[in-house]
Design a protein around this motif. Structure first.
Motif: not given
Length: 154
Positions: A3-32
């Motif tokens: 799982v490759h993730s990155s988060q830039s503190p300046t843009c609050r952009g969360i990026l994940t590229i993965t072969h595993d199932p997506i946890d959409s609620m985790r992503l939503l929580g990360a941008v809240a």
């Protein structure tokens, strides 16, 4: 699978590229954020019928370093263009069964109009510009790569 993730503190952009199932609620929580009055989540799933043809599964492939670079730029542009608090994308690669998520886009903004508009804009830009290709496998045994006019080498 990695799982490759990155988060830039300046843009609050969360990026994940993965072969595993997506946890959409985790992503939503990360941008809240407490400064956001609107949090929007779009989840794209593999459908069972495309243009009247039964689909058994999808497969996604990507030029990962370039896809990561383009997605990072899109997240930054979306943040600036729509005055977002944060935004994120999770994209799955590999084989995806009908009904499973292939992509999730989450946005947060002070007001809902910007959050919805940003999520839609991000999806359109991803489909148009990111080097991630989708192959539709059909019930009749055929398959077709779909991504504009660009087809990866089989």
């Amino acid at each position: 699978m990695a799982v490759h993730s990155s988060q830039s503190p300046t843009c609050r952009g969360i990026l994940t590229i993965t072969h595993d199932p997506i946890d959409s609620m985790r992503l939503l929580g990360a941008v809240a954020d407490v400064t956001a009055g609107a949090n929007v989540l779009f989840v794209g799933t593999a459908r069972s019928v495309t243009d009247g043809v039964a689909t058994t599964c999808l497969a996604y492939d990507a030029h990962e370093p370039l896809a990561r670079s383009v997605l990072t730029g899109l997240l930054t542009e979306a943040r600036d263009r729509f005055s977002l608090v944060a935004c994120g994308v999770a994209h799955r690669l590999g084989t995806i069964a009908v009904g499973e998520a292939s992509i999730a886009v989450a946005t947060s903004a002070p007001h809902r109009k910007a959050a919805f508009a940003a999520a839609e804009w991000l999806m359109e830009q991803i489909k148009r510009n990111v080097p991630i290709w989708k192959c539709e496998y059909r019930e009749d045994g055929s398959h077709e790569w779909v991504h504009g006019n660009v087809v990866p080498h089989e």
